[in-house]
Design a protein around this motif. Structure first.
Motif, PDB file in Angstrom:
ATOM      1  N   GLY A 488     140.702 -33.593  -6.514  1.00 45.25           N
ATOM      2  CA  GLY A 488     141.222 -32.263  -6.207  1.00 45.25           C
ATOM      3  C   GLY A 488     140.377 -31.140  -6.747  1.00 45.25           C
ATOM      4  O   GLY A 488     140.880 -30.068  -7.025  1.00 45.25           O
ATOM      5  N   ARG A 489     139.072 -31.355  -6.890  1.00 44.34           N
ATOM      6  CA  ARG A 489     138.258 -30.377  -7.604  1.00 44.34           C
ATOM      7  C   ARG A 489     137.855 -29.178  -6.753  1.00 44.34           C
ATOM      8  O   ARG A 489     137.503 -28.151  -7.285  1.00 44.34           O
ATOM      9  CB  ARG A 489     137.017 -31.067  -8.170  1.00 44.34           C
ATOM     10  CG  ARG A 489     137.352 -31.954  -9.348  1.00 44.34           C
ATOM     11  CD  ARG A 489     136.176 -32.777  -9.777  1.00 44.34           C
ATOM     12  NE  ARG A 489     136.486 -33.531 -10.987  1.00 44.34           N
ATOM     13  CZ  ARG A 489     135.851 -34.590 -11.397  1.00 44.34           C
ATOM     14  NH1 ARG A 489     134.848 -35.048 -10.684  1.00 44.34           N
ATOM     15  NH2 ARG A 489     136.195 -35.217 -12.501  1.00 44.34           N
ATOM     16  N   TRP A 490     137.792 -29.349  -5.446  1.00 39.81           N
ATOM     17  CA  TRP A 490     137.410 -28.209  -4.614  1.00 39.81           C
ATOM     18  C   TRP A 490     138.562 -27.219  -4.602  1.00 39.81           C
ATOM     19  O   TRP A 490     139.705 -27.564  -4.310  1.00 39.81           O
ATOM     20  CB  TRP A 490     137.101 -28.698  -3.198  1.00 39.81           C
ATOM     21  CG  TRP A 490     136.544 -27.619  -2.322  1.00 39.81           C
ATOM     22  CD1 TRP A 490     135.239 -27.255  -2.194  1.00 39.81           C
ATOM     23  CD2 TRP A 490     137.283 -26.771  -1.448  1.00 39.81           C
ATOM     24  NE1 TRP A 490     135.117 -26.228  -1.288  1.00 39.81           N
ATOM     25  CE2 TRP A 490     136.368 -25.906  -0.810  1.00 39.81           C
ATOM     26  CE3 TRP A 490     138.635 -26.644  -1.138  1.00 39.81           C
ATOM     27  CZ2 TRP A 490     136.749 -24.938   0.114  1.00 39.81           C
ATOM     28  CZ3 TRP A 490     139.016 -25.689  -0.216  1.00 39.81           C
ATOM     29  CH2 TRP A 490     138.084 -24.849   0.393  1.00 39.81           C
ATOM     30  N   SER A 491     138.275 -25.959  -4.892  1.00 39.95           N
ATOM     31  CA  SER A 491     139.341 -24.975  -5.034  1.00 39.95           C
ATOM     32  C   SER A 491     139.320 -23.885  -3.972  1.00 39.95           C
ATOM     33  O   SER A 491     140.288 -23.161  -3.808  1.00 39.95           O
ATOM     34  CB  SER A 491     139.256 -24.313  -6.425  1.00 39.95           C
ATOM     35  OG  SER A 491     138.056 -23.551  -6.531  1.00 39.95           O
ATOM     36  N   GLY A 492     138.180 -23.730  -3.274  1.00 45.08           N
ATOM     37  CA  GLY A 492     138.108 -22.698  -2.247  1.00 45.08           C
ATOM     38  C   GLY A 492     137.906 -21.310  -2.788  1.00 45.08           C
ATOM     39  O   GLY A 492     138.273 -20.328  -2.137  1.00 45.08           O
ATOM     40  N   SER A 493     137.310 -21.204  -3.971  1.00 46.94           N
ATOM     41  CA  SER A 493     137.110 -19.899  -4.593  1.00 46.94           C
ATOM     42  C   SER A 493     135.701 -19.797  -5.160  1.00 46.94           C
ATOM     43  O   SER A 493     135.246 -20.680  -5.887  1.00 46.94           O
ATOM     44  CB  SER A 493     138.137 -19.698  -5.711  1.00 46.94           C
ATOM     45  OG  SER A 493     137.951 -18.457  -6.350  1.00 46.94           O
ATOM     46  N   GLY A 494     134.994 -18.727  -4.808  1.00 44.33           N
ATOM     47  CA  GLY A 494     133.639 -18.535  -5.301  1.00 44.33           C
ATOM     48  C   GLY A 494     132.640 -19.407  -4.567  1.00 44.33           C
ATOM     49  O   GLY A 494     132.824 -19.771  -3.407  1.00 44.33           O
TER      50      GLY A 494
END
Length: 538
Positions: A488-494
């Motif tokens: 779950g490491r991809w966060s969609g921010s930056g």
């Protein structure tokens, strides 16, 4: 992109051998037809339909290809030269990211040895790379000499005076190196185009053609496109469009890479289309998939100049009423994305970005230019890239006469991502493959995550890069993973990186389990930034 197995090697070499020898075989047969056939052969004439095909192939080679290849050799029209201060800044910026100076210099000189590369050779290369010049000009000699001195400091040694036997790779000065394509090959392209056409229609897209007057400016011809009632608002670009009706999500603009057009991406666009259908009154995320015909195995107009491409994309987006969109591009498409991103005209339209196998990062390094245009192929995938990619007429001309690296390169700062101090910016995901045969993806990954601290798991399947605030920047997906986000490491921010350890260039689109993380990234960007845009509009 195919793999590297022995079976795939035999297959691709067989295809190339057959296709490449159609023209010589046709010419030989026609010579025998025009002259008196030997008695032993006179009773072995081919059937009329095969004779007609071979005559057509011979005529196509002699009447069209040979003159056209000569025509393509006209000199490139280089863009306006940067100022001396801008050139010096660019040179310093490039040198700062060179980790192996000896390899860097050698590869730009086609693998030449150290003793073969002398001072005049380096000057010649620098004049092309930073001054858009093929010959020496006395007024710039001091500047060039300064760059050579800086190169010596980078190398940690003196570059001997004189001129050696080395020859540098200078794309826009070197000849356009292309190979003949048979009519049979273009028939195959036509079949693939037909399959793509019906697939896109089936998945809810509408084709937007240019004017009927331009029908004969593209070969092979596309008769099915005459059936559409939709018109492109611009002169050159055709595209597929899915209407946008959502009030809370952003539409998507997709730009493909070098190959046979949109065919390799039909499954990706289908999945993207399905992801945008959530039901209810807000259903319908719009998609525009551009067709870049000069790099799609077609004979057509030259690749559009940067400013023309930007104007046409802007006109298409405005024609459909889009004020902001998610920009998704693959490989060569990242070059067009760079132009859109750097243009004050189109940059305000660009929201989040997903760059798959981008070639525009670290473009000053020799890997992309060397691997695509100069490397002698050995493995099956390299032969596929060499024959069906770099030696295609349109692709070869696009790279040799319309590809200017200083225009096409993109730096991290150009992306406008979220800063380390928390200021808001553009969200960007870069998708890289560990076995990419074109891009040095390890170097690109290091560059994109250089200001972050990295931690890799011992099994090599997962990776996480974090910034000072602990925000995770990279997700690594190994061969055995199911395609979901690792931990779950991809966060969609930056700025974030998706790393596919065991994939080659473009293979991310081949399998559902590797496509879906990219589709999910686009979907999340569309929803997340779409809500922000909806609030801003209200």
């Amino acid at each position: 992109m195919i793999g590297t197995s022995i079976a795939e090697y035999i297959f691709i070499r067989g295809c190339i051998l057959f296709l490449h020898n159609i023209a010589p075989a046709s010419l030989l047969y026609c010579v025998l037809l025009l002259g008196p056939l030997p008695t032993a052969l006179s009773g072995y004439r081919l059937p009329p339909y095969l004779e007609a095909w071979l005559v057509a192939e011979a005529a196509f080679f002699t009447i069209f290809f040979l003159p056209y290849k000569y025509h393509l050799q006209r000199p490139a029209i280089h863009p306006e030269l940067l100022s001396r201060e801008e050139r010096a800044k660019l040179f310093k910026r490039c040198n700062a990211t060179v980790k192996d100076p000896e390899k860097y210099l050698s590869q730009w000189f086609l693998g030449a040895k150290e003793e073969q590369i002398k001072r005049e050779n380096v000057k010649e290369f620098i004049r092309w790379a930073f001054l858009n010049a093929g010959q020496a000009e006395s007024e710039d000699e001091g500047e060039v000499e300064g760059y050579v001195n800086a190169m010596e400091k980078l190398l940690g040694r003196d570059i001997p005076s004189g001129k050696g036997s080395a020859k540098s790779l200078r794309l826009t000065v070197d000849k356009v190196d292309c190979l003949h394509r048979s009519l049979l090959w273009y028939f195959c392209v036509c079949v693939v185009d037909t399959v793509t056409y019906w697939s896109m229609l089936y998945n809810g897209f509408h084709f937007h053609r240019t004017s009927l007057a331009r029908f004969f400016t593209l070969f092979p011809f596309r008769p099915l496109t005459l059936l559409t009632t939709y018109r492109s608002p611009v002169e050159h670009l055709t595209y597929w469009h899915r209407p946008h009706s959502s009030k809370t999500r952003l539409p998507v603009l997709f730009i493909h890479g070098i190959g046979v057009g949109l065919y390799p991406y039909t499954n990706f666009l289908r999945d993207l289309n399905k992801a945008g259908e959530v039901g209810g009154s807000d259903a319908g995320v719009g998609i525009i998939a551009l067709e870049i015909m000069p790099v799609s195995s077609r004979i057509t107009h030259p690749a559009l100049e940067k400013d023309v491409m930007v104007r046409e994309v802007q006109a298409i987006v405005k024609h459909h009423g889009w004020s902001r969109f998610v920009l998704v591009s693959h490989s060569y498409g990242s070059i067009i994305s760079t132009h859109l991103l750097k243009s004050p005209v189109t940059a305000p339209f660009i929201g989040p970005m997903v760059l798959v196998d981008p070639v525009s990062f670290l473009l000053h390094l020799p890997d992309v230019a060397y691997n695509f245009t100069a490397r002698q192929p050995v493995r099956a995938n390299e032969h596929q890239l060499w024959y069906f990619g770099s030696k295609d007429i349109g692709v070869a001309h696009s790279l040799a006469r319309r590809f200017f690296w200083s225009q096409n390169i993109v730096w991290k700062e150009d992306l406008g991502v979220e800063g380390e101090n928390g200021e808001e910016g553009r969200n960007v995901t870069v998708v890289l493959s560990g076995r990419d045969l074109i891009v040095d993806t390890e170097a690109v990954r290091r560059y994109l995550t250089a200001s972050f601290s990295e931690g890799l798991t011992s099994n090599g399947k997962a990776a996480c890069v974090t910034n000072k605030n602990g925000k995770e920047m990279i997700t690594k997906i190994g061969k055995e993973d199911n395609g979901a986000w690792t931990s779950g490491r991809w966060s969609g921010s930056g700025l974030e990186v998706l790393w596919f350890e065991h994939l080659d260039h473009a293979q991310v689109f081949d399998f559902e389990k590797t496509r879906m993380p990219v589709v999910q990234a686009v979907e999340l960007y569309s929803a997340k930034d779409g809500i922000v845009q909806a609030l801003a509009d209200s």
